[in-house]
Design a protein around this motif. Structure first.
Motif, PDB file in Angstrom:
ATOM      1  N   THR A 188       0.848  -1.185   0.000  1.00 34.06           N
ATOM      2  CA  THR A 188       0.000   0.000   0.000  1.00 34.06           C
ATOM      3  C   THR A 188       0.887   1.240   0.000  1.00 34.06           C
ATOM      4  OG1 THR A 188      -1.702  -1.158   1.279  1.00 34.06           O
ATOM      5  CG2 THR A 188      -1.823   1.254   1.212  1.00 34.06           C
ATOM      6  N   PRO A 189       1.098   1.870  -1.152  1.00 37.95           N
ATOM      7  CA  PRO A 189       1.898   3.104  -1.168  1.00 37.95           C
ATOM      8  C   PRO A 189       1.149   4.216  -0.432  1.00 37.95           C
ATOM      9  CG  PRO A 189       1.668   2.148  -3.375  1.00 37.95           C
ATOM     10  CD  PRO A 189       0.671   1.459  -2.500  1.00 37.95           C
ATOM     11  N   MET A 190       1.851   4.908   0.433  1.00 37.25           N
ATOM     12  CA  MET A 190       1.235   6.045   1.128  1.00 37.25           C
ATOM     13  C   MET A 190       2.334   6.940   1.693  1.00 37.25           C
ATOM     14  SD  MET A 190      -0.167   4.692   4.860  1.00 37.25           S
ATOM     15  CE  MET A 190      -1.446   3.687   4.159  1.00 37.25           C
ATOM     16  N   PRO A 191       2.023   8.223   1.928  1.00 38.84           N
ATOM     17  CA  PRO A 191       3.003   9.130   2.517  1.00 38.84           C
ATOM     18  C   PRO A 191       3.434   8.654   3.906  1.00 38.84           C
ATOM     19  CG  PRO A 191       1.187  10.364   1.546  1.00 38.84           C
ATOM     20  CD  PRO A 191       0.787   8.924   1.535  1.00 38.84           C
ATOM     21  N   SER A 197      -1.096   6.278  11.983  1.00 38.37           N
ATOM     22  CA  SER A 197      -2.546   6.157  12.162  1.00 38.37           C
ATOM     23  C   SER A 197      -3.111   5.001  11.347  1.00 38.37           C
ATOM     24  CB  SER A 197      -3.249   7.463  11.779  1.00 38.37           C
ATOM     25  OG  SER A 197      -3.027   7.781  10.415  1.00 38.37           O
ATOM     26  N   SER A 198      -2.501   4.710  10.204  1.00 40.03           N
ATOM     27  CA  SER A 198      -2.995   3.620   9.361  1.00 40.03           C
ATOM     28  C   SER A 198      -2.757   2.259  10.010  1.00 40.03           C
ATOM     29  CB  SER A 198      -2.326   3.674   7.981  1.00 40.03           C
ATOM     30  OG  SER A 198      -2.705   4.854   7.286  1.00 40.03           O
ATOM     31  N   ILE A 199      -1.618   2.102  10.697  1.00 40.73           N
ATOM     32  CA  ILE A 199      -1.383   0.865  11.444  1.00 40.73           C
ATOM     33  C   ILE A 199      -2.318   0.804  12.639  1.00 40.73           C
ATOM     34  CG2 ILE A 199       0.283  -0.468  12.794  1.00 40.73           C
ATOM     35  CD1 ILE A 199       2.511   0.731  11.110  1.00 40.73           C
ATOM     36  N   GLN A 200      -2.437   1.919  13.305  1.00 36.11           N
ATOM     37  CA  GLN A 200      -3.257   1.991  14.523  1.00 36.11           C
ATOM     38  C   GLN A 200      -4.716   1.634  14.256  1.00 36.11           C
ATOM     39  OE1 GLN A 200      -3.567   5.949  16.317  1.00 36.11           O
ATOM     40  NE2 GLN A 200      -3.107   5.051  18.303  1.00 36.11           N
ATOM     41  N   THR A 201      -5.223   2.058  13.099  1.00 38.40           N
ATOM     42  CA  THR A 201      -6.632   1.823  12.761  1.00 38.40           C
ATOM     43  C   THR A 201      -6.853   0.560  11.932  1.00 38.40           C
ATOM     44  OG1 THR A 201      -6.417   3.251  10.798  1.00 38.40           O
ATOM     45  CG2 THR A 201      -7.177   4.277  12.852  1.00 38.40           C
ATOM     46  N   GLY A 202      -5.764  -0.138  11.592  1.00 39.58           N
ATOM     47  CA  GLY A 202      -5.901  -1.384  10.859  1.00 39.58           C
ATOM     48  C   GLY A 202      -6.023  -1.248   9.359  1.00 39.58           C
ATOM     49  N   VAL A 203      -5.799  -0.048   8.844  1.00 43.49           N
ATOM     50  CA  VAL A 203      -5.803   0.133   7.394  1.00 43.49           C
ATOM     51  C   VAL A 203      -4.684  -0.691   6.771  1.00 43.49           C
ATOM     52  CG1 VAL A 203      -5.487   1.798   5.509  1.00 43.49           C
ATOM     53  CG2 VAL A 203      -6.857   2.414   7.517  1.00 43.49           C
ATOM     54  N   ILE A 204      -3.546  -0.727   7.450  1.00 44.21           N
ATOM     55  CA  ILE A 204      -2.424  -1.577   7.054  1.00 44.21           C
ATOM     56  C   ILE A 204      -1.964  -2.347   8.286  1.00 44.21           C
ATOM     57  CG2 ILE A 204      -1.603  -0.138   5.137  1.00 44.21           C
ATOM     58  CD1 ILE A 204       0.446   1.087   7.038  1.00 44.21           C
ATOM     59  N   ASP A 205      -1.215  -3.419   8.041  1.00 45.65           N
ATOM     60  CA  ASP A 205      -0.697  -4.222   9.153  1.00 45.65           C
ATOM     61  C   ASP A 205       0.672  -3.765   9.611  1.00 45.65           C
ATOM     62  OD1 ASP A 205      -2.905  -6.118   9.220  1.00 45.65           O
ATOM     63  OD2 ASP A 205      -2.123  -6.861   7.312  1.00 45.65           O
ATOM     64  N   GLY A 206       1.404  -3.110   8.712  1.00 45.31           N
ATOM     65  CA  GLY A 206       2.735  -2.689   9.078  1.00 45.31           C
ATOM     66  C   GLY A 206       3.408  -1.927   7.962  1.00 45.31           C
ATOM     67  N   ALA A 207       4.723  -1.823   8.069  1.00 47.07           N
ATOM     68  CA  ALA A 207       5.512  -1.082   7.086  1.00 47.07           C
ATOM     69  C   ALA A 207       6.918  -1.663   7.104  1.00 47.07           C
ATOM     70  CB  ALA A 207       5.512   0.411   7.405  1.00 47.07           C
ATOM     71  N   GLY A 218       7.592   6.658  15.999  1.00 49.44           N
ATOM     72  CA  GLY A 218       6.713   6.045  16.991  1.00 49.44           C
ATOM     73  C   GLY A 218       6.009   4.803  16.475  1.00 49.44           C
ATOM     74  N   HIS A 219       6.399   4.321  15.296  1.00 52.07           N
ATOM     75  CA  HIS A 219       5.725   3.158  14.721  1.00 52.07           C
ATOM     76  C   HIS A 219       5.858   1.919  15.608  1.00 52.07           C
ATOM     77  CE1 HIS A 219       5.985   4.947  10.366  1.00 52.07           C
ATOM     78  NE2 HIS A 219       5.238   5.645  11.185  1.00 52.07           N
ATOM     79  N   PHE A 220       6.946   1.855  16.395  1.00 47.80           N
ATOM     80  CA  PHE A 220       7.133   0.701  17.270  1.00 47.80           C
ATOM     81  C   PHE A 220       6.029   0.619  18.325  1.00 47.80           C
ATOM     82  CE2 PHE A 220       9.228   4.133  19.520  1.00 47.80           C
ATOM     83  CZ  PHE A 220       8.940   3.891  20.852  1.00 47.80           C
ATOM     84  N   GLU A 221       5.340   1.724  18.563  1.00 53.27           N
ATOM     85  CA  GLU A 221       4.264   1.732  19.546  1.00 53.27           C
ATOM     86  C   GLU A 221       3.031   0.969  19.051  1.00 53.27           C
ATOM     87  OE1 GLU A 221       5.469   6.251  21.079  1.00 53.27           O
ATOM     88  OE2 GLU A 221       3.566   5.881  20.043  1.00 53.27           O
ATOM     89  N   VAL A 222       2.845   0.942  17.732  1.00 51.69           N
ATOM     90  CA  VAL A 222       1.648   0.312  17.172  1.00 51.69           C
ATOM     91  C   VAL A 222       1.976  -0.929  16.344  1.00 51.69           C
ATOM     92  CG1 VAL A 222       0.217   2.387  17.201  1.00 51.69           C
ATOM     93  CG2 VAL A 222       1.725   1.961  15.234  1.00 51.69           C
ATOM     94  N   ALA A 223       3.259  -1.180  16.101  1.00 48.45           N
ATOM     95  CA  ALA A 223       3.690  -2.365  15.345  1.00 48.45           C
ATOM     96  C   ALA A 223       4.871  -2.978  16.081  1.00 48.45           C
ATOM     97  CB  ALA A 223       4.079  -1.988  13.918  1.00 48.45           C
TER      98      ALA A 223
END
Length: 326
Positions: A188-191, A197-207, A218-223
């Motif tokens: 999923t390409p995205m800025p 927020s996308s990981i937090q809300t489940g739009v994506i699973d990770g990066a 802060g991605h380690f907080e949600v992934a």
């Protein structure tokens, strides 16, 4: 519409240059999506100090960090138009614009960070910098982008099979989309600024990213699963608007180029320190770090990606030159 918005942001932000411009005859506006204190931000600030000293106070740089002027795709366009003077960007967003940037963006093309340094400091790196001139940009220098690995909110990844069906954010580059697809996951390409927020809300699973970005974002907080498969070691590039560059005298242009080159070891030293700090911070946060992984199946899965993108004799030669670099 996004470009209009970011263009407006850049123009509004230019108000902040009033005091800086009073100190220097020319204040170059530089963009970075990373936060204050990040190695790339500090390196460009150091470059600005070099310019100010070497030009007797005529040239300065003001760094707009934290995506104040927009996300990378938008700031590239602004730099091409001369709205932004300088820009620190990963090579990924350039892949669909400048074909030479595709080669160092290929998965597993570099054997190590040291190997990447030797390549990008040599003829191949210069060939890529020169390619920017056909796109209203001047390539100045390469910075480190670290080793990129997968992280997610769902489960540990120890094999390609564990990636099946998962949704990962990637940079806006066709190569990265095809890389993830070849591994059986969904890209999923995205800025960059939308990932948390996308990981937090489940739009994506990770990066996928490096230690400092995984930490500072802060991605380690949600992934909280980070697999060190190190599929990419993509350099970052510092570019300048050709419009802005051409306004400088030949002597000033040489000073800018040299100051950019001199900022590289500064950035690399800061990067090494930051990687250690970020890794410790992430580990202290209780993130599960997965290291027991066989990279061979991942590497073998990239054959169709190379077949798709390394098609011209020029790019094939670049790949051969990189592989031959000791």
């Amino acid at each position: 519409m996004n470009y209009v918005k970011t263009l407006g942001a850049a123009l509004l932000a230019s108000v902040a240059f009033v005091s800086a411009a009073a100190a220097c005859e020319v204040t170059l506006r530089s963009s970075d999506t990373h936060p204050e204190g990040y190695p790339t931000v500090v390196a460009v600030q150091k470059m600005g100090e070099m310019l100010e000293e070497r030009t007797g106070g005529k040239l300065c740089i003001e760094v707009f960090h934290s995506a104040q002027l927009g996300q990378e795709k938008d700031t590239i366009e602004q730099t091409q138009f001369g709205v932004i003077d300088m820009n620190r960007v990963s090579l990924g967003p350039f892949n669909n614009i400048i074909e030479e940037t595709q080669v160092p963006s290929l998965p597993f093309i570099f054997r190590s960070t040291d190997h990447m340094h030797r390549v990008m400091d040599g003829p191949v790196g210069q060939q890529i910098l020169d390619a920017f001139s056909d796109h209203d940009l001047v390539g100045l220098a390469f910075y480190d982008g670290g080793s990129r690995s997968f992280y997610n909110s769902q489960r540990p990844i120890r094999s390609i099979e564990d990636l099946a069906g998962m949704k990962f954010r990637v940079m806006q580059s066709d190569i990265f989309v095809d890389m993830v697809s070849a591994l059986g996951a969904n890209a999923t390409p995205m800025p960059y600024g939308e990932v948390y927020s996308s990981i937090q809300t489940g739009v994506i699973d990770g990066a996928e990213n490096n230690w400092p970005s995984y930490d500072s974002s802060g991605h380690f907080e949600v992934a909280q699963y980070y697999t060190l498969n190190q599929h990419l070691i993509v350099p970052e590039v510092l570019v300048m608007s050709k419009t802005s560059f051409d306004k400088l005298s030949a002597e000033e242009q040489d000073i800018v180029r040299q100051a950019a080159r001199d900022s590289v070891p500064v950035m690399r030293d800061l990067w090494q320190e930051r990687e250690k700090v970020s890794e410790q911070r992430v580990r202290d946060a209780g993130v599960e770090i997965i290291t027991d992984i066989d990279k061979t199946p991942f590497i073998e899965a990239m054959v169709p990606v190379y077949q798709k993108y390394v098609t011209s004799p020029k790019l094939q030669q670049m790949v051969a030159d990189i592989q031959a670099t000791e």
